[in-house]
Structure formats: C-alpha cells, structure tokens
Design a protein around this motif. Sequence first.
Motif, short mmCIF file in Angstrom:
data_model
loop_
_atom_site.label_atom_id
_atom_site.label_comp_id
_atom_site.label_asym_id
_atom_site.label_seq_id
_atom_site.Cartn_x
_atom_site.Cartn_y
_atom_site.Cartn_z
N VAL A 182 1.72 53.31 -24.10
CA VAL A 182 1.06 54.61 -24.00
C VAL A 182 0.60 54.86 -22.57
O VAL A 182 0.84 55.92 -21.99
CB VAL A 182 -0.13 54.69 -24.97
N ASP A 183 -0.02 53.85 -21.98
CA ASP A 183 -0.48 54.00 -20.60
C ASP A 183 0.70 54.27 -19.68
O ASP A 183 0.61 55.09 -18.76
CB ASP A 183 -1.21 52.74 -20.14
N GLY A 184 1.79 53.58 -19.94
CA GLY A 184 2.96 53.75 -19.09
C GLY A 184 3.44 55.19 -19.14
O GLY A 184 3.91 55.74 -18.14
N GLY A 185 3.31 55.83 -20.29
CA GLY A 185 3.78 57.19 -20.44
C GLY A 185 2.82 58.23 -19.89
O GLY A 185 3.23 59.30 -19.48
N PHE A 186 1.54 57.90 -19.90
CA PHE A 186 0.56 58.93 -19.57
C PHE A 186 -0.20 58.73 -18.27
O PHE A 186 -0.53 59.68 -17.60
CB PHE A 186 -0.48 59.06 -20.69
N GLN A 187 -0.50 57.47 -17.99
CA GLN A 187 -1.51 57.23 -16.98
C GLN A 187 -1.25 57.93 -15.66
O GLN A 187 -2.16 58.45 -15.04
CB GLN A 187 -1.70 55.73 -16.75
N HIS A 188 0.02 57.96 -15.25
CA HIS A 188 0.28 58.55 -13.93
C HIS A 188 0.13 60.07 -13.94
O HIS A 188 0.11 60.70 -12.91
CB HIS A 188 1.67 58.15 -13.45
N ARG A 189 0.04 60.65 -15.14
CA ARG A 189 -0.11 62.11 -15.18
C ARG A 189 -1.58 62.53 -15.24
O ARG A 189 -1.88 63.70 -15.29
CB ARG A 189 0.58 62.67 -16.42
N ILE A 190 -2.45 61.54 -15.30
CA ILE A 190 -3.85 61.88 -15.43
C ILE A 190 -4.40 62.33 -14.09
O ILE A 190 -4.22 61.67 -13.08
CB ILE A 190 -4.65 60.68 -15.94
N ARG A 191 -5.10 63.45 -14.09
CA ARG A 191 -5.63 63.96 -12.83
C ARG A 191 -6.82 63.12 -12.38
O ARG A 191 -7.57 62.61 -13.22
CB ARG A 191 -6.10 65.39 -13.02
N PRO A 192 -6.97 63.01 -11.09
CA PRO A 192 -8.11 62.25 -10.57
C PRO A 192 -9.40 62.79 -11.17
O PRO A 192 -9.57 64.00 -11.29
CB PRO A 192 -8.05 62.51 -9.07
N GLY A 193 -10.27 61.92 -11.54
CA GLY A 193 -11.53 62.36 -12.11
C GLY A 193 -11.51 62.29 -13.63
O GLY A 193 -12.54 62.21 -14.27
N PHE A 194 -10.31 62.28 -14.19
CA PHE A 194 -10.23 62.23 -15.64
C PHE A 194 -9.81 60.85 -16.16
O PHE A 194 -9.59 60.66 -17.34
CB PHE A 194 -9.23 63.27 -16.15
N GLU A 195 -9.72 59.88 -15.23
CA GLU A 195 -9.21 58.58 -15.64
C GLU A 195 -10.06 57.96 -16.73
O GLU A 195 -9.56 57.44 -17.72
CB GLU A 195 -9.16 57.61 -14.45
N MET A 196 -11.38 58.01 -16.51
CA MET A 196 -12.28 57.36 -17.45
C MET A 196 -12.14 57.99 -18.83
O MET A 196 -12.06 57.32 -19.84
CB MET A 196 -13.72 57.53 -16.96
N LEU A 197 -12.10 59.31 -18.83
CA LEU A 197 -11.96 60.06 -20.08
C LEU A 197 -10.66 59.64 -20.77
O LEU A 197 -10.64 59.32 -21.95
CB LEU A 197 -11.93 61.55 -19.76
#
Lengths: 145, 495
Positions: free
Chosen positions: B115-130
């Motif tokens: 899941v992380d592999g699919g999504f993590q790079h699309r997460i905008r800065p500041g929203f990582e924790m969320l």
Amino acid sequence: MAKPVLSKENIKLNVAIPNKNEAIRYTGDILVQGGYVDAGYIEKMYEREQMATTYMGNYLAIPHGTEDAKQNVLETGISVVTVPNGVDFGDGNIAKILIGIAGKGDEHLGILSNIAIVCSEEENIDKILNATSEEEIMELFSEVQ
Amino acid sequence: MAEATTRAKIQRFGSYLSGMIMPNIGAFIAWGLITALFIPDGWFPNEKLATLVGPMITYLLPLLIGFTGGRLVYDFRGGVLGAIATMGVIVGAEIPMFLGAMIMGPLAGFAMKLVDGGFQHRIRPGFEMLYNNFSAGILGAFLAGISVYFVGPLVNALTNALASGVEVIVSMGLLPLASIIIEPAKILFLNNAINHGILSPLGVEQAASAGKSVLFLLESNPGPGLGILLAFSVFGKGISKSSAPGAAIIQFLGGIHEIYFPYVLMRPMLLLAVIAGGISGVFTFTLFNAGLVATPSPGSIFALMALTPPGNYPGVILGVVIAAAVSFAIASVVLKTSKAEEEEDLTAAANRMQEMKGKKSDATGYLTPQPAAGVIGDTSEKNLASDNTQAVQSAPVRSAHEIKKVVFACDAGMGSSAMGASLLRNKFKKAQIDIPVSNTAINQIPEDADVVVTHKDLTDRAKAKLPQAEHISVENFMNSPEYDKLAQRLKDQGE
C-alpha cells in the motif's frame, strides 16, 4: 553574550599561504584573535591534522582541534579563508577554501551543514573563490537552509 | 545453481521463522514459569497469579510474534500492522494462534508495504503523518476483520480433520502412528481437541474397565519435547542454546509443553524428531502394556508418575526415556546438519541489541562470507550481488529496513562528520529516504548505529568501537561516490 559563530571579522579573502602548517596557524589565529579559543587550541589543530587530514575534498579543508581540545574552546566559532592559489594539504590535495572550526556545542552545525552543501557543488567553489567581499561569503553560506 | 537457490530459500525461510520466535523467547519463558508455578496443578498454586496464564498465551505471545513477523518485513510500521492483523486471528480462533500470528504478521507487514509503495510518493508534503496513521489504521482494521471471519472456520476444519484422523488410527489399533498427527498438532495448539475430545473420553472408558489406559499417555508424554530441548542445549547456539536448559525444566518437570513449541517452529525439520520420539514412546508403552489411571495435567513427569498404577512404572518411565532419546538423536542430527549457517545467526543475533537486524545481516553473511564488519566499499557490492542471486522475495526483508540509523563519525564530532552528515542527509532528502543521519565523535558512536561512515584514516578506530555496524570508509567527504551508492542502495531496497 554569545558571539556569532561566523562574522565578517572571521573571513579573510584571497590570502596567499605557503604550506599546510601555515594554513592551520592562519585559520587558528583568526579564532584566537576573535576570542573563540585560547592559544593552546592551535597545537591541538596540528595534532588533529596528524591524526587524519582535515582535507574534505572539493578544495575544502576544515582545520580544527582534537576532541580533548574542547576545553580550549571558549566560544563556538568558525573562520573562513580563501586561498585561490591553493595550499598543499598532502597526498596531492590542494585546499583553496579553509574553514577553521572551534566547536563547543552544536551551534556551528547549522552553518557547517550549509558550508558542506554549498561546497559540494563545484560551481559554488568558484563563486567562493571569486568573492570580492566578506558579505558575499556570509550570504553564500547562509542562503541554503 | 537451482539447487543452491532452493537451499538458500529454505534456509532463509528457516531463519525467517526463527526471526519471529527467537526475540520473543523471553516472553515464552516468563509465561512458562508463571504457568508451571501458579496454576492449580502447579508447584505453588496461586489463583491470582494464575489469571495471567490465559491472557498471556492467548494474546501476548501471538501478538509479539505477529508484531515481530510484520517488523521483519516492513520495519516498525509493518510490525504494528502485523499485531493488528494477529488480533483478528486471535479473536477468530479459540486456541492460541501462534501459527496464525506467524502467517498474518508478515502478511500484514507486506500488505502495508504494498500500500505504501502505491501511495506514499503521491502524498503531499505536510500530509505524511495523516496518511501514515490512517493508511495503517484502515488497512489494519480491514485485515483484522477478515481474519476474524476466516480463521475460526479454518482452525475448526483443521482440528476436525486431525481428530478424525486420530480416531481412525486408534480404532485400527495402530496407536504409535497416532503420534504422526498428535505431535505436529501439539505444535500448532490443535492438540486439545484431540486430547480432550477423543483420547480422554476413550481413555476414561478403558480406565473404567481396565483400571488404566495408554491413551492418556499419547499426548502427555513429555519425552519428545524434552529431547528437542536437550538437543538445543547441546547442539544449539546463542539464545536457543542458553535458553533451552531452562525451558527443559519448565517443560519436563513443570509439564508446560508449549515452551518447546517455538523451538520446533523455528526449525520445522524438528517435527520429524518429535514424531519419531512420540512413535517410539507409544510403541514402548504398548509393548509394556503400560497406562495411566487418568489424564495427567499438566504433562509433567511428576504428574505422570503420580498417575501411574503400581507395576506400570517400568513401562511408563521407559516410554518417556526412549521417546526423549529418539527425539534427541534426530533433533541433534537436524541441528548439526543445518548448523553451519543458521546457528551462527543466532549467536550473532544474541550479541546484538536488535535481534532481527543481526539475523538478517548474517543471513547475508553466510551467503557471502565476509568479515564481521566489512568496509562497505566492497561489501555493498557483495550484498547487492547476493540479493540478485537469491530469491526475489528475499529483497523486501533486508537491508533497507535494517538500516535505521546512519552515523557519521570523526575524531571530535565537530567538523568533518557534521559536514559529511549534512551532505548525506541532503542526498537522502533528495532521494526521499527517511533515515536519520547524525554525526558524532568516534568515542560516542551510539550502540544502535547501523551504518557508520568515517574518513578512511579513522575507519579502523570506528570499527574497534562498534564492530557490529556496517562501516563505510570515505576519502573525499565532500563528494564521495559512497554517498550516492548508499542512497541508491537504500532507495532501491526501500521501494
């Protein structure tokens, strides 16, 4: 009153320095003059150089004391010396930018980190060596964050 | 070549299992001690303390295993997911779910990784924790929910199949062969249904008419487990060796058989040893026509002796001893033949603070012989090479997730290391590698540093200070090719 880690007075541009020992003494002297270290620190800088060269690559050398020299450090500070003609730091390493370091706590790490990042790009080395004023240097080293 | 790869895979699998179990052996022993001492049949019955027994084996131990399994695959995050998913297995089944934990833990870690592999790079800065928290929460809830529904029926089906198998064997009078089912079932905690559902009722019937029954001895014979633990005491290494004698006391005298299960689980070949031990034990019992008057619980040698009717002592004792001897002999062979590689792991692992880390890097170590602390300039190449020669699936559990802390060290920690560290930090940042890089004096290199970077003149000192870390030697601090190499390596394997 804590001194600024790097001030205009700690920067010397376009200096001609004949050899490594002189280079260390020169950068160390600035720190002594500025009241950052006591005179014994320079001895420790030589000692440190014996242990392993402080030449970092990219024409940059960062003379500083050994770990036990921290007692000679009064205030954390750095000095910057540019030597366009270079100083032989041994093993064919020519240093053109000398950063003298006296570290007591961690206050200098921020600026040192900037120096590292700036100096890792070769074109910035030229910028530093071509700098005509101390302010330019101050600016270069403080701009990345 | 194909053979070698298969062998490497099996070895990897074995060390993987032990990686889930070994770090938690302490918890098993704690549970074993509490159980042996304080249960109503224990040495110092204590109602209050005995309330620990159930929750510990039902929740604590499987959760630890699930966490560790997830963590092996995907670091702490994988561990958290592993624990959540394991909870589903625990609630879904009525028996302690070690096996379920060993499956769901790594699986959940792997799912998180995907899941992380699919999504993590699309997460905008500041929203990582969320993202991090909610993705883990949602996935965890999903996995736990699924487990609740699927595991229960699965366990029941398996138990019923095993039970009917035993029933057939018993009715055919081939008692020794019952061990083929009973011993593995014990390890999977599926023994109670067999013991209390089939053997005990039949045994009680026999005892009512004959005054004793051999059926009470089938499952409760402490011999096979004792053999395993003794074999570990002699031929094991590291933690498994040093913990085995204590476990043997808890198991043989205290009658807490569960304590040897993890030892078998981490080396499945040992099933052969317990099965053969069980068969020879039962065979001896029947030969001497030995039996017990009731079900010994717990299956301690003392309980067995107390329930042995007069005249049956030679048969019961001999059956236990022979079972232990046979199990010991086979377990010794198993341990000795696979020793060169994996056993080494455990010793090394024991020396390290972080168990898993050690095991994994040694798993690499035995495939590519290298000094304890190689200069990475060349070991990194070797590691990469060995990655390629190994199974593809081996990559996810390695290196990138072992490396949690990179430390730059120099003599005083005030100059070169600080500069090097910031350069490397910068490189990591650009490569989106989320691993802290700090700098320090060599004398203060933290124990938990995984990679230590030093100037080539100082590397020897750094190695002497922290031999177990990986050491990278650089010449040009400002522009070392090693930085990119390390960043590339972490990125490749972290993806």
